[in-house]
Enzyme design. Sequence first.
Site, PDB file in Angstrom:
ATOM      1  CG  HIS A 105     -11.515  81.836  12.187  1.00  0.00           C
ATOM      2  ND1 HIS A 105     -10.422  80.983  11.722  1.00  0.00           N
ATOM      3  CD2 HIS A 105     -11.905  81.617  13.341  1.00  0.00           C
ATOM      4  CE1 HIS A 105      -9.925  80.347  12.909  1.00  0.00           C
ATOM      5  NE2 HIS A 105     -11.017  80.495  13.832  1.00  0.00           N
ATOM      6  CG  ASP A 135      -8.025  81.333   9.399  1.00  0.00           C
ATOM      7  OD1 ASP A 135      -8.481  82.449   9.637  1.00  0.00           O
ATOM      8  OD2 ASP A 135      -8.209  80.426  10.265  1.00  0.00           O
ATOM      9  CG  ASN A 210      -7.020  76.282  22.011  1.00  0.00           C
ATOM     10  OD1 ASN A 210      -7.533  75.277  22.651  1.00  0.00           O
ATOM     11  ND2 ASN A 210      -5.938  76.717  22.726  1.00  0.00           N
ATOM     12  CB  SER A 211      -9.058  80.323  16.475  1.00  0.00           C
ATOM     13  OG  SER A 211      -9.755  78.938  16.358  1.00  0.00           O
ATOM     14  CG  LEU A 266       0.820  76.705 -12.914  1.00  0.00           C
ATOM     15  CD1 LEU A 266       2.018  77.606 -13.420  1.00  0.00           C
ATOM     16  CD2 LEU A 266       1.262  75.538 -12.300  1.00  0.00           C
ATOM     17  N   GLY A 267      -2.684  78.902 -12.940  1.00  0.00           N
ATOM     18  CA  GLY A 267      -3.764  79.025 -13.773  1.00  0.00           C
ATOM     19  C   GLY A 267      -4.281  77.540 -14.420  1.00  0.00           C
ATOM     20  CB  ILE A 270      -3.858  69.731 -10.636  1.00  0.00           C
ATOM     21  CG1 ILE A 270      -4.034  70.452  -9.218  1.00  0.00           C
ATOM     22  CG2 ILE A 270      -2.860  70.739 -11.242  1.00  0.00           C
ATOM     23  CD1 ILE A 270      -2.702  70.830  -8.391  1.00  0.00           C
TER      24      ILE A 270
END
Length: 462
Positions: A105, A135, A210-211, A266-267, A270
């Site tokens: 980002h 990211d 800081n990113s 995995l498709g 959950i």
Amino acid sequence: MPQIGFRHSLMVYLTSLLCLLVLTAPAQARSLPDFTELVEDQSPAVVKITTQGRVEAGGRTPYREDIPEMFREFFERRMPQERDVRSMGSGFVISEDGYILTNYHVVEDAENIYVRLIDRREFTADVIGSDPRSDLALLKVDAQDLPYLRFADSDEVKVGQWVLAIGSPFGLDYSVSSGIVSAIGRSIPSPTNDTYVPFIQTDVAINPGNSGGPLFNLDGEVVGINSQIYTRSGGSIGLSFAIPASLAKDVVAQLKEGGRVERGWLGVMIQEVSRDLASSFGLRRPVGALITNMDPEGPAAQSGLEVGDIILEYNGREVGESADLPPMVGRTKPGSEVPMVVMRRGEKRTVDVEIGLLPDRDGQVASASPDSSSSGDPLGLQVEGLPSDAEERGVLVKQVARSSAAARAGLRPGDVITQLGYEHVDSVSDYRKLVRDLPKDEPIAVRFLRQGQPAFTTLKIE
């Protein structure tokens, strides 16, 4: 006499207590970490990153029915179609030949990326590859013999240990803040519900700027990459999250090799297992990931997993809660066969699953039809069909060309177009026929779904 004896005893006690405090104070001070040597040694490998770029401004009036069409067009013609954007962040050198790691980002939409070292040398950086799901972005500058940082084994990170961050919060170069690890394995869903990063949570003061900067252990090794904060004010409130170094090393290796990251798939959908659910499924305690739905063409369905199975172990590792599973699957090489222990109808069994390749981020729908438009159309869109079992009919937007009619209307990758003008869109062939017959220089109503929510907008083919 008794009174004198009491005073004497009290004075002796207070004197002894004072001596004890004086003697133990240096020992307590010595038990606190001294970061000065770490900062001196590692700061030269930390960099400040600034970027410049241009993004679509979305030159259209927001959804309001009370604005007459003639005035809406008046505003659209005068709204800027693009705007300049600048961003600032941190990063760090990971090899002496100029590879630099930062957050995705920080460099997203950047046309020019500038890197500055602590000795005030500046370089223009190129993007070797980026991975929005984690990211992370890998940059390269033309330099040699640079100071660089080494990764730690983030799997060894413990809650309560000291950590330190170096970065440029609010542009204040090479600021240092410290704290402790508050938790590990935090799952923080992204806007696209990606949960492939088991974040390290700390109370280190992390702020904008800081990113992309490093999070160190006391040995001066990078245990994480500072990525996100939780805040209500825009500043630090003691909840910061870092990408684990072990995950970052894998991402860096793939970006160096091919410029992109491949993840296991995995498709399945959950959910967490509650205490009541655990009891009803024959478990002694709430544990595992309960499969609530699955792609009929996905790896799980093809390997024999079923809706209602509770995944307890993945490749020999316990699935303590549902959030543990996505990072495990994501870090598995596609094509690998992985044993899973599941609870099915009150009995444990092992199912071997061949892990698939996670579809591209722009696709949004894992099992989209192969029927798709191969190039941009008059609207500036690339679209593809939805799976046959989708609840809504329409076409999925895969790409939006810059400065196109669709971009000006605010359409984005991931939107599902269900209607053009007065005609419903049921398939890619319907869409192509309708687009071919659309009038020019006239506003056209478009109904679309964004994250399941319907909305209308208007576009015009010039």
